[in-house]
Design a protein around this motif. Structure first.
Motif, PDB file in Angstrom:
ATOM      1  N   MET A   1       0.830  -1.192   0.000  1.00  0.00           N
ATOM      2  CA  MET A   1       0.000   0.000   0.000  1.00  0.00           C
ATOM      3  C   MET A   1       0.875   1.257   0.000  1.00  0.00           C
ATOM      4  O   MET A   1       0.604   2.215  -0.712  1.00  0.00           O
ATOM      5  CB  MET A   1      -0.910   0.007   1.229  1.00  0.00           C
ATOM      6  CG  MET A   1      -1.750   1.245   1.371  1.00  0.00           C
ATOM      7  SD  MET A   1      -3.228   1.228   0.391  1.00  0.00           S
ATOM      8  CE  MET A   1      -4.090  -0.119   1.136  1.00  0.00           C
ATOM      9  N   GLY A   2       1.959   1.238   0.783  1.00  0.00           N
ATOM     10  CA  GLY A   2       2.879   2.373   0.818  1.00  0.00           C
ATOM     11  C   GLY A   2       3.521   2.639  -0.530  1.00  0.00           C
ATOM     12  O   GLY A   2       3.651   3.784  -0.956  1.00  0.00           O
ATOM     13  N   GLU A   3       3.915   1.578  -1.216  1.00  0.00           N
ATOM     14  CA  GLU A   3       4.517   1.735  -2.543  1.00  0.00           C
ATOM     15  C   GLU A   3       3.515   2.304  -3.530  1.00  0.00           C
ATOM     16  O   GLU A   3       3.838   3.172  -4.352  1.00  0.00           O
ATOM     17  CB  GLU A   3       5.053   0.391  -3.032  1.00  0.00           C
ATOM     18  CG  GLU A   3       6.245  -0.108  -2.240  1.00  0.00           C
ATOM     19  CD  GLU A   3       6.612  -1.543  -2.545  1.00  0.00           C
ATOM     20  OE1 GLU A   3       5.881  -2.222  -3.319  1.00  0.00           O
ATOM     21  OE2 GLU A   3       7.629  -2.003  -2.007  1.00  0.00           O
ATOM     22  N   GLN A   4       2.283   1.835  -3.451  1.00  0.00           N
ATOM     23  CA  GLN A   4       1.247   2.315  -4.365  1.00  0.00           C
ATOM     24  C   GLN A   4       0.896   3.777  -4.055  1.00  0.00           C
ATOM     25  O   GLN A   4       0.725   4.586  -4.972  1.00  0.00           O
ATOM     26  CB  GLN A   4       0.010   1.432  -4.255  1.00  0.00           C
ATOM     27  CG  GLN A   4      -0.968   1.624  -5.373  1.00  0.00           C
ATOM     28  CD  GLN A   4      -2.061   0.555  -5.360  1.00  0.00           C
ATOM     29  OE1 GLN A   4      -2.105  -0.291  -4.472  1.00  0.00           O
ATOM     30  NE2 GLN A   4      -2.920   0.601  -6.349  1.00  0.00           N
ATOM     31  N   ILE A   5       0.821   4.116  -2.789  1.00  0.00           N
ATOM     32  CA  ILE A   5       0.540   5.504  -2.405  1.00  0.00           C
ATOM     33  C   ILE A   5       1.666   6.409  -2.871  1.00  0.00           C
ATOM     34  O   ILE A   5       1.429   7.516  -3.357  1.00  0.00           O
ATOM     35  CB  ILE A   5       0.327   5.608  -0.877  1.00  0.00           C
ATOM     36  CG1 ILE A   5      -1.009   4.980  -0.505  1.00  0.00           C
ATOM     37  CG2 ILE A   5       0.386   7.054  -0.413  1.00  0.00           C
ATOM     38  CD1 ILE A   5      -1.240   4.873   0.992  1.00  0.00           C
ATOM     39  N   GLN A   6       2.904   5.953  -2.765  1.00  0.00           N
ATOM     40  CA  GLN A   6       4.044   6.746  -3.217  1.00  0.00           C
ATOM     41  C   GLN A   6       3.940   7.052  -4.707  1.00  0.00           C
ATOM     42  O   GLN A   6       4.130   8.190  -5.137  1.00  0.00           O
ATOM     43  CB  GLN A   6       5.358   6.025  -2.915  1.00  0.00           C
ATOM     44  CG  GLN A   6       6.586   6.807  -3.330  1.00  0.00           C
ATOM     45  CD  GLN A   6       7.875   6.082  -2.997  1.00  0.00           C
ATOM     46  OE1 GLN A   6       7.869   5.022  -2.383  1.00  0.00           O
ATOM     47  NE2 GLN A   6       8.983   6.660  -3.402  1.00  0.00           N
TER      48      GLN A   6
ATOM     49  N   GLU B   1       2.551  11.245  -8.830  1.00  0.00           N
ATOM     50  CA  GLU B   1       1.799  11.668 -10.013  1.00  0.00           C
ATOM     51  C   GLU B   1       0.836  12.802  -9.680  1.00  0.00           C
ATOM     52  O   GLU B   1       0.719  13.767 -10.446  1.00  0.00           O
ATOM     53  CB  GLU B   1       1.043  10.468 -10.598  1.00  0.00           C
ATOM     54  CG  GLU B   1       0.381  10.747 -11.927  1.00  0.00           C
ATOM     55  CD  GLU B   1       1.371  11.070 -13.021  1.00  0.00           C
ATOM     56  OE1 GLU B   1       0.977  11.781 -13.969  1.00  0.00           O
ATOM     57  OE2 GLU B   1       2.530  10.619 -12.954  1.00  0.00           O
ATOM     58  N   LEU B   2       0.153  12.719  -8.565  1.00  0.00           N
ATOM     59  CA  LEU B   2      -0.793  13.777  -8.177  1.00  0.00           C
ATOM     60  C   LEU B   2      -0.080  15.101  -7.929  1.00  0.00           C
ATOM     61  O   LEU B   2      -0.575  16.158  -8.344  1.00  0.00           O
ATOM     62  CB  LEU B   2      -1.561  13.365  -6.917  1.00  0.00           C
ATOM     63  CG  LEU B   2      -2.624  12.291  -7.099  1.00  0.00           C
ATOM     64  CD1 LEU B   2      -3.093  11.780  -5.741  1.00  0.00           C
ATOM     65  CD2 LEU B   2      -3.791  12.828  -7.901  1.00  0.00           C
TER      66      LEU B   2
ATOM     67  N   GLY C   1      -5.660  16.978   2.477  1.00  0.00           N
ATOM     68  CA  GLY C   1      -7.056  16.576   2.295  1.00  0.00           C
ATOM     69  C   GLY C   1      -7.378  16.298   0.838  1.00  0.00           C
ATOM     70  O   GLY C   1      -8.027  15.285   0.514  1.00  0.00           O
ATOM     71  N   PHE C   2      -6.926  17.187  -0.044  1.00  0.00           N
ATOM     72  CA  PHE C   2      -7.132  16.976  -1.476  1.00  0.00           C
ATOM     73  C   PHE C   2      -6.443  15.694  -1.935  1.00  0.00           C
ATOM     74  O   PHE C   2      -7.015  14.894  -2.685  1.00  0.00           O
ATOM     75  CB  PHE C   2      -6.602  18.176  -2.267  1.00  0.00           C
ATOM     76  CG  PHE C   2      -6.492  17.934  -3.728  1.00  0.00           C
ATOM     77  CD1 PHE C   2      -7.608  17.955  -4.539  1.00  0.00           C
ATOM     78  CD2 PHE C   2      -5.256  17.655  -4.315  1.00  0.00           C
ATOM     79  CE1 PHE C   2      -7.509  17.708  -5.897  1.00  0.00           C
ATOM     80  CE2 PHE C   2      -5.153  17.410  -5.670  1.00  0.00           C
ATOM     81  CZ  PHE C   2      -6.281  17.443  -6.462  1.00  0.00           C
ATOM     82  N   LEU C   3      -5.207  15.490  -1.477  1.00  0.00           N
ATOM     83  CA  LEU C   3      -4.453  14.297  -1.881  1.00  0.00           C
ATOM     84  C   LEU C   3      -5.107  13.023  -1.351  1.00  0.00           C
ATOM     85  O   LEU C   3      -5.172  12.013  -2.063  1.00  0.00           O
ATOM     86  CB  LEU C   3      -3.007  14.399  -1.395  1.00  0.00           C
ATOM     87  CG  LEU C   3      -2.163  15.486  -2.058  1.00  0.00           C
ATOM     88  CD1 LEU C   3      -0.837  15.665  -1.328  1.00  0.00           C
ATOM     89  CD2 LEU C   3      -1.929  15.171  -3.523  1.00  0.00           C
ATOM     90  N   ARG C   4      -5.626  13.065  -0.142  1.00  0.00           N
ATOM     91  CA  ARG C   4      -6.292  11.885   0.427  1.00  0.00           C
ATOM     92  C   ARG C   4      -7.550  11.556  -0.372  1.00  0.00           C
ATOM     93  O   ARG C   4      -7.833  10.382  -0.651  1.00  0.00           O
ATOM     94  CB  ARG C   4      -6.633  12.145   1.892  1.00  0.00           C
ATOM     95  CG  ARG C   4      -7.228  10.950   2.573  1.00  0.00           C
ATOM     96  CD  ARG C   4      -7.460  11.207   4.037  1.00  0.00           C
ATOM     97  NE  ARG C   4      -7.960   9.990   4.660  1.00  0.00           N
ATOM     98  CZ  ARG C   4      -8.715   9.974   5.733  1.00  0.00           C
ATOM     99  NH1 ARG C   4      -9.034  11.100   6.341  1.00  0.00           N
ATOM    100  NH2 ARG C   4      -9.136   8.836   6.223  1.00  0.00           N
TER     101      ARG C   4
END
Length: 150
Positions: free
Chosen positions: A11-16, A21-22, A74-77
């Protein structure tokens, strides 16, 4: 910690990847600038994520960048919840990555230990200037040990 939980590590790798990108594509906050996400540590219950970042071209912490990332959290979450399609999106906290600074400091300490305090000048005879002690050939020293000059 993510070390104990393989799902938290994935999950950490995917969030990174998604955050990188965001930040590049969607976040327009001028305070953030050139930020690189270096690591994401997700808690074992997948509820909180600590995001480590570096600011390109800056040494040390920059409070403006920290404020920009905190205000964009908040936007990123929200964007992460849409991209990852998971039930609970972790709460994001941003911290400046200091591992590189620690690594440089450790390297300097190790290098300082390798260097002698008062280096004695090494005296080596120049090639071809070896003088045999008792008339023996130039390939042996005074104790008849073979010298390799190559």
């Amino acid at each position: 910690m993510a070390k104990d939980n393989p799902r938290a590590k994935r999950m950490g790798e995917q969030i990174q990847r998604e955050l990188t990108e965001l930040l590049r594509r969607d976040v327009k906050d001028e305070r953030i600038g050139n930020v690189t996400i270096t690591a994401v540590n997700v808690s074992g219950d997948l509820r909180t994520a600590r995001v480590y970042y570096l600011v390109f071209g800056k040494e040390g912490p920059d409070p403006k960048v920290q404020q920009g990332l905190s205000s964009a959290a908040g936007f990123l979450r929200n964007a992460l919840s849409k991209a990852l399609m998971i039930r609970y999106t972790p709460t994001l906290t941003f911290e400046l990555d200091t591992t590189i600074e620690h690594g440089v400091r450790l390297t300097q300490l190790i290098d300082s230990l390798k260097k002698p305090a008062n280096p004695a000048p090494a005296t080596f005879p120049a090639q071809g200037s070896a003088t045999p002690a008792s008339g023996s050939s130039s390939d042996t020293d005074e104790h008849d040990h073979i010298i390799d000059e190559g």
